[in-house]
Design a protein around this motif. Structure first.
Motif, PDB file in Angstrom:
ATOM      1  N   UNK A   4       0.765  -1.320  -0.016  1.00  0.00           N
ATOM      2  CA  UNK A   4       0.022  -0.128   0.199  1.00  0.00           C
ATOM      3  C   UNK A   4       0.760   1.194  -0.124  1.00  0.00           C
ATOM      4  N   UNK A   5       0.351   2.318  -0.509  1.00  0.00           N
ATOM      5  CA  UNK A   5       0.905   3.648  -0.532  1.00  0.00           C
ATOM      6  C   UNK A   5       0.732   4.285   0.871  1.00  0.00           C
ATOM      7  N   UNK A   6       1.997   4.450   1.579  1.00  0.00           N
ATOM      8  CA  UNK A   6       1.900   5.092   2.961  1.00  0.00           C
ATOM      9  C   UNK A   6       2.372   6.456   2.853  1.00  0.00           C
ATOM     10  N   UNK A   7       1.640   7.453   3.525  1.00  0.00           N
ATOM     11  CA  UNK A   7       2.050   8.805   3.864  1.00  0.00           C
ATOM     12  C   UNK A   7       2.963   8.715   5.017  1.00  0.00           C
ATOM     13  N   UNK A   8       3.920   9.480   4.722  1.00  0.00           N
ATOM     14  CA  UNK A   8       4.848   9.780   5.938  1.00  0.00           C
ATOM     15  C   UNK A   8       5.024  10.941   6.273  1.00  0.00           C
ATOM     16  N   UNK A   9       4.948  11.409   7.544  1.00  0.00           N
ATOM     17  CA  UNK A   9       5.380  12.763   8.218  1.00  0.00           C
ATOM     18  C   UNK A   9       6.305  12.659   9.063  1.00  0.00           C
TER      19      UNK A   9
END
Length: 318
Positions: A172-177
């Motif tokens: 899955x495409x993971x958003x990282x902050x």
């Protein structure tokens, strides 16, 4: 370190001791990633800043300075009144300059209007201050944004370091902050993992409960599959694969490296991979990166390689 634009807005909110219901910026790239008259796209970092302060952003229309006419006029007054008084002064350090600007700004805000009652400060306290929303309890901490797809080993790579996410998000495409302290992983807006930021290149941060429930059985089968494949290539390849798993705290962490070796066979062939592994064993270089470097530089075909005694299965260390 905060970008200049976000840092200036944060200082503005703190100076006002409150947050406006709406922020109207220009269409600068650090705020608006795609200007549009009807539906502009907000830069992810700036959107996070706006969300933290529970306000909204409505950028001025492109090439429409009249959308901010009152603000621009106020800036002009401050520049003319304050900068004119500073132009012949010399300051030692930025702190001294800022202190003098603040002193002059206080004088300007308390200066009576020529044609209206009160001053800028009194109008702000009577009209604007009551309409401001309170500042959030926690101070804002800037985070950078990137997105990566989780690998089959349920890790995402950030600055050459691998951080785990729950295994069900593999692929899955993971958003990282992230910032210099924390790494926060999100999927479709939901926080799924947090890690301490690490600068260890090639290192891995793995949380135990991110692994499958049948981790041991699954890892044993997968590890055996890679070792079986390696034994079919040659004894040296088997040594390298075994060493890769030995150097990992969890077997799943070796899957990515082993898949890299399998991929190398598609480009260089099985015979050259075995020769490269023999060269790597000779040098004590067992990582996937080292083996691929040997292949890329054709070191496996050098005269030195021809003198290496190809180990047999009986030479393997168990």
């Amino acid at each position: 370190q905060l970008p200049d634009f976000i840092g200036s807005q944060r200082r503005m909110f703190e100076f006002f001791c409150g947050v406006p219901a709406l922020v109207v910026p220009d269409n600068l790239r650090s705020a608006i990633s795609k200007p549009c008259r009807y539906d502009p796209d907000t830069n992810p970092s700036y959107a996070q800043f706006i969300e933290h302060y529970a306000t909204a952003v409505l950028p001025a229309r492109p090439y429409r300075p009249q959308d901010k006419a009152n603000v621009e006029s106020g800036v002009q007054v401050v520049q003319r009144w304050i900068l004119a008084r500073l132009r012949h002064q010399t300051f030692v350090g930025l702190a001294e300059l800022n202190a003098e600007i603040m002193r002059l700004l206080t004088i300007l805000n308390q200066k009576p209007f020529q044609k209206l009652p009160g001053c800028r400060e009194s109008v702000f306290l009577d009209l604007d201050k009551p309409a401001l929303k309170p500042l959030p309890e926690e101070g804002y901490q800037f985070k950078k944004y990137k997105s990566f797809r989780a690998g089959m080993d349920y890790h995402v790579m950030l600055n050459n370091h691998f951080d785990s996410v729950p295994h069900k998000y593999s692929g899955e495409l993971i958003d990282i902050w992230f910032n210099q302290h924390m790494v926060e992983c999100y999927f479709e807006g939901n926080n799924i993992a947090n890690h301490l930021y690490s600068e260890v290149v090639g290192g891995q941060s793995t949380i135990a409960h991110h692994m499958p429930k049948k981790h041991q059985k699954h890892s044993k089968q997968s590890k055996e599959r890679f070792l079986k494949w390696a034994s079919q290539i040659g004894a040296n390849t088997q040594i390298v694969v075994q060493k890769i798993f030995d150097d990992k705290s969890h077997p799943e962490q070796g899957y990515r490296s082993c898949n890299g070796l399998i991929s190398a066979t598609k480009k260089y062939g099985e015979a050259r991979l075995e020769q490269a592994c023999a060269y790597g064993v000779l040098l004590g270089a067992y990582s996937r990166k080292s083996i691929v470097s040997i292949l890329e530089n054709s070191l496996d075909q050098s005269p030195l390689t021809n003198t290496v005694k190809m180990v047999s299965a009986s030479d393997l260390v168990h």
